[in-house]
Design a protein around this motif. Structure first.
Motif, PDB file in Angstrom:
ATOM      1  N   VAL A   1       0.740  -1.313  -0.030  1.00  0.00           N
ATOM      2  CA  VAL A   1       0.011  -0.052  -0.177  1.00  0.00           C
ATOM      3  C   VAL A   1       1.013   1.263   0.009  1.00  0.00           C
ATOM      4  O   VAL A   1       2.169   1.027   0.178  1.00  0.00           O
ATOM      5  CB  VAL A   1      -0.936   0.094   1.206  1.00  0.00           C
ATOM      6  CG1 VAL A   1      -2.111  -1.073   1.128  1.00  0.00           C
ATOM      7  CG2 VAL A   1      -0.120  -0.201   2.513  1.00  0.00           C
ATOM      8  N   SER A   2       0.276   2.408  -0.130  1.00  0.00           N
ATOM      9  CA  SER A   2       0.725   3.718  -0.420  1.00  0.00           C
ATOM     10  C   SER A   2       1.661   4.261   0.914  1.00  0.00           C
ATOM     11  O   SER A   2       2.509   5.254   0.676  1.00  0.00           O
ATOM     12  CB  SER A   2      -0.255   4.748  -0.935  1.00  0.00           C
ATOM     13  OG  SER A   2      -1.251   4.477  -0.503  1.00  0.00           O
TER      14      SER A   2
ATOM     15  N   THR B   1       0.144   4.925   7.163  1.00  0.00           N
ATOM     16  CA  THR B   1      -1.038   5.483   7.482  1.00  0.00           C
ATOM     17  C   THR B   1      -2.176   4.652   6.429  1.00  0.00           C
ATOM     18  O   THR B   1      -3.187   4.117   7.058  1.00  0.00           O
ATOM     19  CB  THR B   1      -1.076   7.021   7.252  1.00  0.00           C
ATOM     20  OG1 THR B   1      -0.045   7.514   7.933  1.00  0.00           O
ATOM     21  CG2 THR B   1      -2.327   7.617   7.414  1.00  0.00           C
ATOM     22  N   ASP B   2      -1.844   4.733   5.417  1.00  0.00           N
ATOM     23  CA  ASP B   2      -2.997   3.975   4.470  1.00  0.00           C
ATOM     24  C   ASP B   2      -3.036   2.482   4.740  1.00  0.00           C
ATOM     25  O   ASP B   2      -4.157   1.998   4.711  1.00  0.00           O
ATOM     26  CB  ASP B   2      -2.663   4.361   2.991  1.00  0.00           C
ATOM     27  CG  ASP B   2      -2.888   5.590   2.646  1.00  0.00           C
ATOM     28  OD1 ASP B   2      -3.265   6.219   3.213  1.00  0.00           O
ATOM     29  OD2 ASP B   2      -2.460   6.254   1.437  1.00  0.00           O
TER      30      ASP B   2
ATOM     31  N   LEU C   1      -5.604   2.493   7.588  1.00  0.00           N
ATOM     32  CA  LEU C   1      -6.915   2.719   7.072  1.00  0.00           C
ATOM     33  C   LEU C   1      -7.645   1.789   6.191  1.00  0.00           C
ATOM     34  O   LEU C   1      -8.735   1.474   6.359  1.00  0.00           O
ATOM     35  CB  LEU C   1      -6.453   4.107   6.084  1.00  0.00           C
ATOM     36  CG  LEU C   1      -7.812   5.179   5.959  1.00  0.00           C
ATOM     37  CD1 LEU C   1      -8.683   5.476   7.030  1.00  0.00           C
ATOM     38  CD2 LEU C   1      -7.465   6.210   4.961  1.00  0.00           C
ATOM     39  N   ALA C   2      -6.795   1.291   5.306  1.00  0.00           N
ATOM     40  CA  ALA C   2      -7.148   0.191   4.693  1.00  0.00           C
ATOM     41  C   ALA C   2      -7.875  -0.895   5.118  1.00  0.00           C
ATOM     42  O   ALA C   2      -8.794  -1.462   5.124  1.00  0.00           O
ATOM     43  CB  ALA C   2      -6.186  -0.272   3.547  1.00  0.00           C
TER      44      ALA C   2
ATOM     45  N   CYS D   1      -6.285   7.392  12.288  1.00  0.00           N
ATOM     46  CA  CYS D   1      -7.200   6.518  11.098  1.00  0.00           C
ATOM     47  C   CYS D   1      -8.482   5.944  11.773  1.00  0.00           C
ATOM     48  O   CYS D   1      -9.317   5.942  10.842  1.00  0.00           O
ATOM     49  CB  CYS D   1      -6.302   5.198  10.861  1.00  0.00           C
ATOM     50  SG  CYS D   1      -4.877   5.913   9.819  1.00  0.00           S
TER      51      CYS D   1
ATOM     52  N   ARG E   1      -7.619  -1.419  -1.571  1.00  0.00           N
ATOM     53  CA  ARG E   1      -6.504  -0.452  -1.856  1.00  0.00           C
ATOM     54  C   ARG E   1      -6.769   0.063  -3.336  1.00  0.00           C
ATOM     55  O   ARG E   1      -6.193   0.900  -3.869  1.00  0.00           O
ATOM     56  CB  ARG E   1      -5.154  -1.306  -1.873  1.00  0.00           C
ATOM     57  CG  ARG E   1      -4.275  -1.383  -3.228  1.00  0.00           C
ATOM     58  CD  ARG E   1      -3.290  -2.121  -3.094  1.00  0.00           C
ATOM     59  NE  ARG E   1      -3.146  -3.435  -3.867  1.00  0.00           N
ATOM     60  CZ  ARG E   1      -2.235  -4.343  -4.125  1.00  0.00           C
ATOM     61  NH1 ARG E   1      -1.050  -4.128  -3.205  1.00  0.00           N
ATOM     62  NH2 ARG E   1      -2.288  -5.213  -4.693  1.00  0.00           N
TER      63      ARG E   1
ATOM     64  N   GLY F   1     -10.166   3.138  -1.176  1.00  0.00           N
ATOM     65  CA  GLY F   1      -9.288   4.267  -1.833  1.00  0.00           C
ATOM     66  C   GLY F   1      -8.338   3.975  -2.688  1.00  0.00           C
ATOM     67  O   GLY F   1      -8.275   2.930  -3.136  1.00  0.00           O
TER      68      GLY F   1
ATOM     69  N   PHE G   1      -5.060   3.458  -2.441  1.00  0.00           N
ATOM     70  CA  PHE G   1      -3.771   2.951  -1.493  1.00  0.00           C
ATOM     71  C   PHE G   1      -2.666   2.247  -2.116  1.00  0.00           C
ATOM     72  O   PHE G   1      -2.198   1.482  -1.437  1.00  0.00           O
ATOM     73  CB  PHE G   1      -4.511   2.347  -0.286  1.00  0.00           C
ATOM     74  CG  PHE G   1      -5.616   3.263   0.493  1.00  0.00           C
ATOM     75  CD1 PHE G   1      -5.625   4.351   0.740  1.00  0.00           C
ATOM     76  CD2 PHE G   1      -6.936   2.234   0.741  1.00  0.00           C
ATOM     77  CE1 PHE G   1      -6.604   4.774   1.235  1.00  0.00           C
ATOM     78  CE2 PHE G   1      -7.845   2.836   1.439  1.00  0.00           C
ATOM     79  CZ  PHE G   1      -7.735   3.966   1.841  1.00  0.00           C
TER      80      PHE G   1
END
Ligand SMILES: *Cc1c(COP(=O)(O)O)cnc(C)c1O
Length: 397
Positions: A57-58, A61-62, A65-66, A92, A232, A247, A249
């Motif tokens: 993922v990116s 944090t993501d 979140l994911a 998050c 993602r 999102g 991600f």
């Protein structure tokens, strides 16, 4: 002598050849998004962490979140985490509309206190007739997010026992702890691979750093992994059919290619960081400083683990933190405060209604801790200079 808190230039110099070759290959392919480099790096992380699923993922944090989005955590839910962490851990939870519930830390390790967690769950939460665990405000308690701070695993035996007893999922925030080990039932497990899900960050300053932002989720359950994978890419599977809202991600091919070059060196770097920590300890003992400053705890040393601590940060504690920091700054020694406030003291969480004193160990750590320079290539000369500068500060007192 100038001693920076972190210097990545030597690491890059050593690996510039293979890194640039990998980047050139990606540029020549013009395949930038979710191509073979991401798949190969995900497989390498699966092997490294002994886990069946890894989703690039990116960012860290993501990753968090994911995971929360894929678990359908949102309004009406509560997620429990440490009051002392990087902001993203709590943020998050709030971003998906759930309520972060903070728990105080152990003063020796700065990690979430398992007894405080257990006390909260048994005294402030109860199971409804539908068997859902709820907090005092009636919110569904959906997950516990232990944060392996500074590269040391939380007390996962206790957290496991608590999560099984209360039947709440564990999402590990292993952003600072990739490769850190914990002894589990005769064997050992790696940070991120002990809960239902684990999240990593490859922010450049983390132990395994990208050339920009990047992160990873690892996960035991195949069905959940598929959901995170879809999440993602906007909850999409197949293309342009959206099951839920996710999102963008995604992890970039270039970042994955660079990280795959670096991963085989990670354990060597972690060993070098431990050697730096060992030498600091020797120096502080030699200079008689161990009564003035508290050194990092190593609760898992001697348990047969290699990466019992990976020293993402080397954090000392003293009641004269701010004056010491000022002194070290004058000596051109880089330091940092991770973190100057507990999450419950952040302005954006004022709506949670916390007061000073709610999490005394977190607040004391925020006042007393100081991170010293640590990275694999830090020289012993530089470390001696740091230790002597600290000795000079306390000699003047
Ligand atoms: C770095 C970090 C994150 C966030 O990772 P990013 O890649 O910076 O988004 C989350 N939690 C902790 C504990 C971290 O240290």
């Amino acid at each position: 002598m100038r001693v920076p808190l972190l210097d990545l230039s030597e690491q890059y110099r050593a690996l510039a050849g293979p890194i640039r070759a990998e980047m050139d290959e990606v540029l020549a392919s013009q395949n930038f998004i979710l191509g073979p480099k991401v798949a190969a790096f995900e497989e390498a992380i699966c092997r490294y962490c002994s886990t069946p699923n890894a989703i690039g993922v990116s960012s860290g944090t993501d990753a968090l979140l994911a995971v929360l989005m894929a678990l359908g955590i949102g309004p009406g839910d509560a997620v429990i985490t440490s009051a002392y962490s990087f902001f993203a851990t709590g943020a998050c939870v709030a971003r998906v509309g759930a309520t972060p519930v903070f728990i105080d830390i152990e003063p020796e390790t700065y990690n979430i206190s398992a007894p405080a967690l257990e006390k909260y769950l048994s005294e402030s939460c109860r199971r409804g007739d539908d068997s859902q665990l709820r907090d005092a405000q009636g919110r569904n308690v959906r997950a516990i997010v232990p944060v392996h701070l500074y590269g040391l695993c939380c007390d996962m035996d206790a957290i496991h026992r608590i999560s099984e007893h209360f039947q709440v999922d564990v999402i590990e925030d292993a952003a600072q702890a990739i490769g850190a080990e914990y002894s589990f039932g005769g064997g050992s497990a790696k940070a991120g691979a002990m809960g239902e899900v684990g999240c990593f960050s490859f922010y450049p300053s983390k132990n395994l750093g990208a050339a920009g932002d990047a992160g990873m989720v690892i996960c035991r359950d195949d069905a959940l992994a598929e959901r995170i994978r879809a999440c993602r890419q906007h909850g999409m599977e197949p293309r342009y059919f959206h099951h839920f809202i996710g999102g963008n991600f995604r992890l970039d091919e270039i970042q994955a290619a660079i990280l795959a070059v670096k991963l085989p060196f990670l354990d060597g770097w972690s060993a070098a960081r431990r050697a730096v920590a060992d030498f600091y300890r020797e120096e502080f003992r030699r200079l008689g400083l161990t009564t003035q400053i508290a050194l990092p705890a190593e609760p898992y040393r001697g348990r047969g683990l290699t990466n019992h601590h990976i020293y993402h940060q080397y954090v000392i504690r003293t009641s004269q933190r701010d004056a010491l920091r000022e002194h070290l700054t004058q000596k051109e020694i880089g330091t940092a405060i991770y973190y100057p406030l507990g999450l419950h003291e952040q302005k954006c969480f004022a709506y949670l209604g916390h007061r000073a004193g709610d999490f005394p160990e977190t607040e004391r750590a925020a006042r007393e801790t100081l991170a010293l320079p640590i990275y694999p290539e830090l020289t012993r000369d530089a470390q001696r200079y740091v230790a002597e500068a600290i000795a000079e500060f306390f000699a003047k007192k």
